[in-house]
Design a protein around this motif. Structure first.
Motif, mmCIF file in Angstrom:
data_model
loop_
_atom_site.group_PDB
_atom_site.id
_atom_site.type_symbol
_atom_site.label_atom_id
_atom_site.label_comp_id
_atom_site.label_asym_id
_atom_site.label_seq_id
_atom_site.Cartn_x
_atom_site.Cartn_y
_atom_site.Cartn_z
ATOM 1 N N ASP A 1 13.201 -14.306 -142.047
ATOM 2 C CA ASP A 1 14.030 -13.535 -142.975
ATOM 3 C C ASP A 1 15.506 -13.492 -142.584
ATOM 4 O OD1 ASP A 1 13.842 -11.970 -140.763
ATOM 5 O OD2 ASP A 1 13.013 -10.215 -141.769
ATOM 6 N N ARG A 2 15.901 -14.215 -141.541
ATOM 7 C CA ARG A 2 17.314 -14.280 -141.185
ATOM 8 C C ARG A 2 17.609 -15.579 -140.462
ATOM 9 N NH1 ARG A 2 20.772 -13.622 -137.060
ATOM 10 N NH2 ARG A 2 22.836 -12.710 -137.507
ATOM 11 N N LEU B 1 22.211 -16.038 -143.722
ATOM 12 C CA LEU B 1 21.303 -15.759 -144.828
ATOM 13 C C LEU B 1 20.319 -14.695 -144.374
ATOM 14 C CD1 LEU B 1 20.487 -19.455 -145.856
ATOM 15 C CD2 LEU B 1 22.284 -17.988 -146.774
ATOM 16 N N GLU B 2 20.264 -13.597 -145.114
ATOM 17 C CA GLU B 2 19.370 -12.502 -144.756
ATOM 18 C C GLU B 2 18.520 -12.148 -145.973
ATOM 19 O OE1 GLU B 2 19.783 -8.292 -142.452
ATOM 20 O OE2 GLU B 2 21.029 -8.545 -144.232
ATOM 21 N N LEU B 3 17.223 -12.263 -145.821
ATOM 22 C CA LEU B 3 16.303 -12.002 -146.931
ATOM 23 C C LEU B 3 15.840 -10.561 -146.915
ATOM 24 C CD1 LEU B 3 14.459 -12.842 -149.266
ATOM 25 C CD2 LEU B 3 12.790 -13.627 -147.572
ATOM 26 N N THR C 1 18.179 -12.662 -151.313
ATOM 27 C CA THR C 1 18.890 -13.115 -150.118
ATOM 28 C C THR C 1 20.338 -12.645 -150.146
ATOM 29 O OG1 THR C 1 17.478 -15.079 -149.930
ATOM 30 C CG2 THR C 1 19.569 -15.122 -148.752
ATOM 31 N N ALA D 1 19.221 -18.947 -156.057
ATOM 32 C CA ALA D 1 17.944 -18.240 -155.922
ATOM 33 C C ALA D 1 16.827 -19.047 -156.579
ATOM 34 C CB ALA D 1 18.033 -16.862 -156.559
ATOM 35 N N THR E 1 10.478 -17.419 -148.173
ATOM 36 C CA THR E 1 10.936 -17.320 -146.789
ATOM 37 C C THR E 1 12.090 -18.287 -146.574
ATOM 38 O OG1 THR E 1 10.265 -17.627 -144.472
ATOM 39 C CG2 THR E 1 9.207 -19.019 -146.106
ATOM 40 N N LEU E 2 12.822 -18.100 -145.482
ATOM 41 C CA LEU E 2 13.943 -18.974 -145.133
ATOM 42 C C LEU E 2 13.534 -19.997 -144.072
ATOM 43 C CD1 LEU E 2 16.716 -16.216 -144.916
ATOM 44 C CD2 LEU E 2 16.376 -17.852 -146.776
ATOM 45 N N VAL F 1 17.226 -20.584 -151.977
ATOM 46 C CA VAL F 1 16.774 -19.465 -151.149
ATOM 47 C C VAL F 1 15.913 -18.539 -151.997
ATOM 48 C CG1 VAL F 1 18.822 -19.548 -149.663
ATOM 49 C CG2 VAL F 1 18.817 -18.076 -151.691
ATOM 50 N N GLU G 1 25.071 -11.710 -153.067
ATOM 51 C CA GLU G 1 23.622 -11.756 -152.960
ATOM 52 C C GLU G 1 23.054 -12.361 -154.221
ATOM 53 O OE1 GLU G 1 22.013 -7.813 -152.662
ATOM 54 O OE2 GLU G 1 23.631 -6.973 -153.867
#
Length: 339
Positions: free
Chosen positions: A4-5, A153-155, A93, A48, A54-55, A89, A106
């Motif tokens: 997630d990051r 990138l942060e999910l 995100t 998106a 997931t990343l 992504v 985002e």
């Protein structure tokens, strides 16, 4: 594996250089300048994609570069623009500059795009420098460099209901019963080490998404336990469900602790609608809702995932609250459209 990051390096394409050229044609002794402009460099775009959850892909490759623009040429021909690079992504995100922590945006809805690195402008050819008093210019411009940055990138998962509770509160078991999700279930703490999503299907084609968030312990907002690693995923949920096992030592203390951890992490999160769900009701062998002081909760229910009891009342309360939230969002938009 749930990732997630990630941090990746992105580089937009450099613009092509302009050309310095003069027209050379039979019977035209003074053709004049005809150098074309360079092409624009490609952009780096984040898009998106609802097919991703997931990343993980960005752990295998951490550098992305867009195509540079072609140089200009004679006969006033401009160079071809470089191709863009698109990074797909999961929805939800958040994008930041990893070095400055600048918030870039985002992507929440499928297909939404954000340009995170702009391609360089193409340089001008010598034809653009011609004037009445300067008819044979030899000047030309190089293309501009494309933007380069370290991109974080942060999910943050998007769900309607987030299940919040201490380890072994019964979150995964409940999710497996009310949806088709199959999270890992065991009789020891911290069984869940990554968030799980499940879709709950009610009658009349009514559906909503429930997220099982890994166990929250005291001090989670400071990074203790799984801490900050997964608290971020509660931010995008519309409704929170605080799960308290019926065999807890002190129901009120556990509820207050969960509320305190959420509030310490985010004041905005603490204002979200929430309910209290007592789990493992089958341990008592009878229907019983423990007394608890939760004046802000829209419902307090007791359920047994193993015995399939109390689930209908819980789901009905969730759906009623979600429906009210959706209508409150839609109503201002409709009122704004009225003449």
């Amino acid at each position: 594996m749930f990732i997630d990051r990630v941090v990746v390096r992105v580089e937009a394409g450099t613009g092509g250089s302009g050309a310095s050229s003069f027209r050379r044609e039979k019977f035209v002794p003074m053709g004049g300048p005809d150098g074309g402009d360079g092409g624009r460099g490609g952009d780096v775009i984040v898009r998106a994609d609802r097919n991703l959850g997931t990343l993980l892909d960005y752990t295998y490759r951490d550098s992305w570069k867009a195509e540079r623009g072609d140089h200009g040429s004679g006969s006033n021909k401009s160079g071809r623009s470089g191709a863009d690079v698109v990074l797909p992504v999961p929805p939800g995100t958040v994008l930041r500059d990893a070095e400055t922590n600048e918030f870039l945006g985002e992507v929440v809805e499928h297909g939404q795009e954000i340009i995170v690195a702009k391609g360089g402008r193409g340089g001008r050819g010598n034809a653009k420098f011609a004037t009445a008093t300067h008819q044979a210019p030899r000047e030309w411009e190089p293309g501009d460099e494309g933007e380069v940055r370290s991109l974080e990138l942060e999910l943050k998962l998007i769900a309607d209901v987030g299940l919040v509770g201490q380890p072994n509160a019964g979150k995964s078991t409940l999710l497996s019963v009310i949806s088709a999700a199959r999270p890992k279930i065991a009789d020891y703490p911290f069984t869940t080490i990554e968030p799980n999503l499940g879709v709950v299907q009610l009658s009349g084609h009514r559906t909503f998404v429930v997220a099982d968030i890994p166990g929250i312990i005291e001090g989670a907002h400071e990074g203790k336990g799984l801490g900050l690693q997964f608290l971020r995923h509660i931010e995008r949920t519309r409704v929170l469900a605080f799960l308290i096992p019926i065999d807890a030592m002190d129901w009120q203390a556990e509820y207050d602790q969960l509320r305190a951890e959420i509030g310490a992490y985010s004041e905005e999160l603490a204002t979200k609608p929430h309910c209290v769900v007592f789990t493992k009701l089958d341990l008592l062998g009878e229907e019983y809702v423990p007394p608890i002081e939760a004046p802000d909760a829209f419902a307090t229910v007791a359920v047994s995932a193993a015995g399939r009891t109390g689930l209908d009342a819980m789901l009905a309360a969730w759906w009623t609250e979600l429906l009210a939230l959706r209508r409150s969002v839609e109503r201002p938009t409709e009122d704004a459209e009225l003449p």
